[in-house]
Design a protein around this motif. Structure first.
Motif, mmCIF file in Angstrom:
data_model
loop_
_atom_site.group_PDB
_atom_site.id
_atom_site.type_symbol
_atom_site.label_atom_id
_atom_site.label_comp_id
_atom_site.label_asym_id
_atom_site.label_seq_id
_atom_site.Cartn_x
_atom_site.Cartn_y
_atom_site.Cartn_z
ATOM 1 N N ALA A 98 0.917 -1.104 -0.061
ATOM 2 C CA ALA A 98 0.008 -0.012 -0.091
ATOM 3 C C ALA A 98 0.986 1.430 -0.089
ATOM 4 O O ALA A 98 0.551 2.236 0.586
ATOM 5 N N ALA A 99 1.936 1.243 -0.857
ATOM 6 C CA ALA A 99 2.729 2.421 -0.677
ATOM 7 C C ALA A 99 2.110 3.649 -1.538
ATOM 8 O O ALA A 99 1.376 3.365 -2.528
ATOM 9 N N LYS A 100 2.336 4.792 -0.870
ATOM 10 C CA LYS A 100 1.567 5.864 -1.303
ATOM 11 C C LYS A 100 2.819 6.914 -1.585
ATOM 12 O O LYS A 100 3.806 6.781 -1.233
ATOM 13 N N ASP A 101 2.463 7.954 -2.430
ATOM 14 C CA ASP A 101 3.252 9.088 -2.363
ATOM 15 C C ASP A 101 3.174 10.056 -1.453
ATOM 16 O O ASP A 101 2.449 10.840 -1.348
ATOM 17 N N VAL A 143 9.216 13.510 4.597
ATOM 18 C CA VAL A 143 9.897 12.670 4.851
ATOM 19 C C VAL A 143 9.417 11.779 6.282
ATOM 20 O O VAL A 143 9.680 10.573 6.211
ATOM 21 N N GLU A 144 9.174 12.352 7.131
ATOM 22 C CA GLU A 144 8.589 11.770 8.462
ATOM 23 C C GLU A 144 7.514 10.783 7.840
ATOM 24 O O GLU A 144 7.250 9.500 8.408
ATOM 25 N N ASP A 145 6.548 10.971 7.063
ATOM 26 C CA ASP A 145 5.620 9.983 6.538
ATOM 27 C C ASP A 145 6.236 8.896 5.790
ATOM 28 O O ASP A 145 5.567 7.760 5.990
ATOM 29 N N ARG A 146 7.087 9.034 4.980
ATOM 30 C CA ARG A 146 7.602 8.002 4.207
ATOM 31 C C ARG A 146 8.490 7.047 5.191
ATOM 32 O O ARG A 146 8.375 5.873 5.065
ATOM 33 N N ILE A 147 8.871 7.741 6.153
ATOM 34 C CA ILE A 147 9.821 7.062 7.137
ATOM 35 C C ILE A 147 8.856 6.287 7.961
ATOM 36 O O ILE A 147 9.194 4.953 8.289
ATOM 37 N N ARG A 148 8.105 6.695 8.390
ATOM 38 C CA ARG A 148 7.083 6.109 9.492
ATOM 39 C C ARG A 148 6.179 4.846 8.536
ATOM 40 O O ARG A 148 6.004 3.715 9.073
ATOM 41 N N LEU A 166 14.188 10.093 0.666
ATOM 42 C CA LEU A 166 14.410 10.890 -0.645
ATOM 43 C C LEU A 166 13.141 10.502 -1.770
ATOM 44 O O LEU A 166 12.918 10.990 -2.584
ATOM 45 N N GLY A 167 12.329 9.660 -1.018
ATOM 46 C CA GLY A 167 11.380 9.157 -2.055
ATOM 47 C C GLY A 167 11.907 8.227 -3.055
ATOM 48 O O GLY A 167 11.227 8.313 -4.121
ATOM 49 N N HIS A 168 12.924 7.697 -2.904
ATOM 50 C CA HIS A 168 13.450 6.805 -4.070
ATOM 51 C C HIS A 168 13.717 5.481 -3.218
ATOM 52 O O HIS A 168 15.137 5.001 -3.129
ATOM 53 N N PRO A 169 12.797 4.617 -3.313
ATOM 54 C CA PRO A 169 13.205 3.242 -2.597
ATOM 55 C C PRO A 169 14.051 2.512 -3.458
ATOM 56 O O PRO A 169 13.968 2.564 -4.622
ATOM 57 N N SER A 170 15.026 1.980 -2.757
ATOM 58 C CA SER A 170 16.132 1.320 -3.477
ATOM 59 C C SER A 170 16.591 -0.079 -2.739
ATOM 60 O O SER A 170 16.200 -0.264 -1.483
ATOM 61 N N VAL A 205 20.342 0.347 -6.214
ATOM 62 C CA VAL A 205 19.582 0.755 -7.295
ATOM 63 C C VAL A 205 18.178 1.056 -7.103
ATOM 64 O O VAL A 205 17.368 0.311 -6.134
ATOM 65 N N HIS A 206 17.773 2.171 -7.494
ATOM 66 C CA HIS A 206 16.097 2.567 -7.316
ATOM 67 C C HIS A 206 15.208 1.407 -7.816
ATOM 68 O O HIS A 206 15.377 0.869 -9.137
ATOM 69 N N VAL A 207 14.285 1.206 -6.894
ATOM 70 C CA VAL A 207 13.080 0.292 -7.245
ATOM 71 C C VAL A 207 11.971 1.020 -7.963
ATOM 72 O O VAL A 207 11.615 1.790 -7.201
ATOM 73 N N PRO A 208 11.612 0.674 -9.284
ATOM 74 C CA PRO A 208 10.472 1.766 -9.536
ATOM 75 C C PRO A 208 8.982 1.209 -9.010
ATOM 76 O O PRO A 208 8.752 0.216 -8.427
ATOM 77 N N LYS A 209 8.261 2.551 -8.765
ATOM 78 C CA LYS A 209 7.018 2.179 -8.004
ATOM 79 C C LYS A 209 6.182 1.713 -9.081
ATOM 80 O O LYS A 209 6.113 1.593 -10.161
ATOM 81 N N LYS A 210 5.362 0.506 -8.434
ATOM 82 C CA LYS A 210 4.291 -0.414 -9.198
ATOM 83 C C LYS A 210 3.129 0.412 -9.306
ATOM 84 O O LYS A 210 2.623 1.362 -8.472
#
Length: 142
Positions: free
Chosen positions: A5-8, A12-17, A78-82, A137-142
């Motif tokens: 359920a990854a969202k944009d 930073v706090e929301d992404r980390i949480r 950074l919003g770049h899951p890798s 390496v960056h994992v593209p968002k699905k």
């Protein structure tokens, strides 16, 4: 490879949480987020007796695990899951039972879908324990 359920998320706090809520390994090991900003994350982990090797010192795999975890959270900040594709660790001093490890990770560069993150691991007394460099390496968002 992205979290369920990854969202944009905007902060930073929301992404980390969000990432931490699905990171069962970090939760099990007691790894905690201390600070997080875009491109820089600090995490900690208390050394338990079960983490000691036959020499009575912290098993190096736990240092590596902490560093690799910090890498993932730096990328997420950074919003770049890798994912790591290569990593190198230099062990400087042994970790001790009852100590608290503090790992600070910083993204050094990003090029194309790749990045490099450096992680410094110290104990609560600022004893330098390890340096880790992770090539991701960056994992593209699905």
């Amino acid at each position: 490879m992205t979290t369920p359920a990854a969202k944009d998320y905007e902060t930073v706090e929301d992404r980390i949480r969000h990432l931490y809520s699905f990171d069962k390994s970090s939760q099990h090991l007691g790894i905690e987020v201390v600070e997080a900003e875009a491109g820089r994350v600090v995490m900690s982990m208390a050394v338990q007796d079960s983490m000691l090797n036959g020499h009575g010192i912290l098993h190096g795999g736990y240092l590596f695990t902490l560093g690799d975890t910090v890498f993932a959270f730096v990328c997420e900040s950074l919003g770049h899951p890798s994912v790591s594709r290569q990593a190198e660790i230099t062990y400087i001093a042994p970790g001790a039972a009852g100590s608290k490890l503090i790992a600070t990770g910083v993204e050094r560069t990003r090029y194309g879908r790749n990045n490099i993150v450096d992680i410094t691991i110290e104990d609560q007394d600022a004893q330098h324990l390890a340096e880790l460099r992770v090539f991701g390496v960056h994992v593209p968002k699905k």
